[in-house]
Write a protein that holds these residues in place. Structure first.
Motif, mmCIF file in Angstrom:
data_model
loop_
_atom_site.group_PDB
_atom_site.id
_atom_site.type_symbol
_atom_site.label_atom_id
_atom_site.label_comp_id
_atom_site.label_asym_id
_atom_site.label_seq_id
_atom_site.Cartn_x
_atom_site.Cartn_y
_atom_site.Cartn_z
ATOM 1 N N GLY A 119 0.827 -1.203 0.000
ATOM 2 C CA GLY A 119 0.000 0.000 0.000
ATOM 3 C C GLY A 119 0.859 1.250 0.000
ATOM 4 O O GLY A 119 1.763 1.415 -0.822
ATOM 5 N N GLU A 120 0.568 2.147 0.940
ATOM 6 C CA GLU A 120 1.275 3.431 0.999
ATOM 7 C C GLU A 120 2.775 3.245 1.206
ATOM 8 O O GLU A 120 3.581 4.033 0.705
ATOM 9 N N GLN A 121 3.139 2.217 1.957
ATOM 10 C CA GLN A 121 4.564 1.964 2.215
ATOM 11 C C GLN A 121 5.318 1.762 0.906
ATOM 12 O O GLN A 121 6.384 2.338 0.690
ATOM 13 N N ALA A 122 4.765 0.953 0.013
ATOM 14 C CA ALA A 122 5.421 0.700 -1.269
ATOM 15 C C ALA A 122 5.385 1.940 -2.158
ATOM 16 O O ALA A 122 6.355 2.235 -2.872
ATOM 17 N N ASP A 130 13.463 4.674 -3.890
ATOM 18 C CA ASP A 130 14.095 3.570 -3.159
ATOM 19 C C ASP A 130 13.659 2.250 -3.803
ATOM 20 O O ASP A 130 12.959 1.440 -3.198
ATOM 21 N N LEU A 131 14.100 2.033 -5.025
ATOM 22 C CA LEU A 131 13.640 0.876 -5.786
ATOM 23 C C LEU A 131 14.302 -0.418 -5.335
ATOM 24 O O LEU A 131 13.746 -1.503 -5.556
ATOM 25 N N GLU A 132 15.471 -0.344 -4.716
ATOM 26 C CA GLU A 132 16.103 -1.558 -4.177
ATOM 27 C C GLU A 132 15.234 -2.167 -3.085
ATOM 28 O O GLU A 132 15.040 -3.377 -3.040
ATOM 29 N N ARG A 178 7.040 1.654 -14.866
ATOM 30 C CA ARG A 178 6.846 0.222 -14.639
ATOM 31 C C ARG A 178 6.665 -0.113 -13.157
ATOM 32 O O ARG A 178 5.874 -0.994 -12.803
ATOM 33 N N ALA A 179 7.373 0.586 -12.282
ATOM 34 C CA ALA A 179 7.276 0.264 -10.855
ATOM 35 C C ALA A 179 5.846 0.466 -10.349
ATOM 36 O O ALA A 179 5.295 -0.387 -9.642
#
Length: 224
Positions: A119-122, A130-132, A178-179
């Protein structure tokens, strides 16, 4: 009588430790495709014999992670686009099956904590670049699916596929847009799983893999 010096002998890495470390380095592309693996250097680093290193090379080769070339030695395997497309086709079937089995094996509502993380975290991870960490969250979701699908054969097959394409996840989420697209797809999968809709979850997961495959098709020159 020989007296002890009181010093402990340096710890020698186990074969499984060395294999896991090299596998992780290849998956993250710390060891990039085409990189040469030197027996002497690895034997010294892990404090194991060259014979042990060669055994580990054999295992890595069997899993398609390295190849041994005459007069060159062991090098990290370089995937060709055709191979990647084939892997995605297989992943679509196997991951869809794993998601269905994991859903059937889990009580309704038991995926809520994982769904909350997407959710919001992602969204915050992606917004902050912070894609890692986001890629690590996707991997955590995959590991949980493998555990709950409760199929050693299916788990082994998926592990082998993930080993060969783990770096693609990190590369593809760098493609503009894409993310966030992937995040919406994972939410849909998790919602179906959390509600116990196994067939819908399988269909949505297969759609997610097809979307990743299409993204790779469009940006393969950038990704590989």
């Amino acid at each position: 009588m020989i007296k002890s010096t009181g010093k402990k002998a340096p710890r020698t890495a186990q074969s499984t430790d060395v294999f896991q470390t090299l596998r992780d380095r290849i998956a993250s592309q710390e060891l990039a495709p085409g990189s040469k693996l030197r027996e002497n250097d690895l034997a010294a680093e892990f404090k194991v014999s060259r014979a042990r290193v060669r055994e580990i090379f054999s295992t890595l080769e069997q899993r398609g992670l390295i190849e041994r070339i005459p007069n060159r030695g062991a090098v990290v395997m370089r995937l060709e686009p055709k191979q990647v497309f084939e892997i995605y086709d297989v992943r679509e079937v196997l991951e869809g099956l794993a998601v269905r089995r994991a859903t059937e094996n889990s009580p309704v509502g038991s995926w809520q904590a994982m769904l909350d993380q997407f959710g919001e975290q992602a969204e915050t991870m992606i917004g902050a670049g912070d894609l890692e960490t986001y890629a690590a969250l996707i991997n955590t979701f995959r590991r949980e699916i493998i555990i709950r699908c409760d199929s050693p054969i299916l788990s082994s097959m998926l592990d082998t596929l993930f080993e060969r394409t783990g770096f693609l996840v990190r590369r593809l989420i760098l493609v503009p847009g894409r993310a966030l697209e992937g995040l919406q797809e994972h939410r849909a999968v998790l919602t179906a799983m959390n509600e116990g809709r196994a067939e819908d979850a399988e269909r949505l997961k297969r759609s997610n893999i097809r979307a990743a495959r299409e993204c790779f098709r469009r940006y393969q020159k950038l990704v590989l």
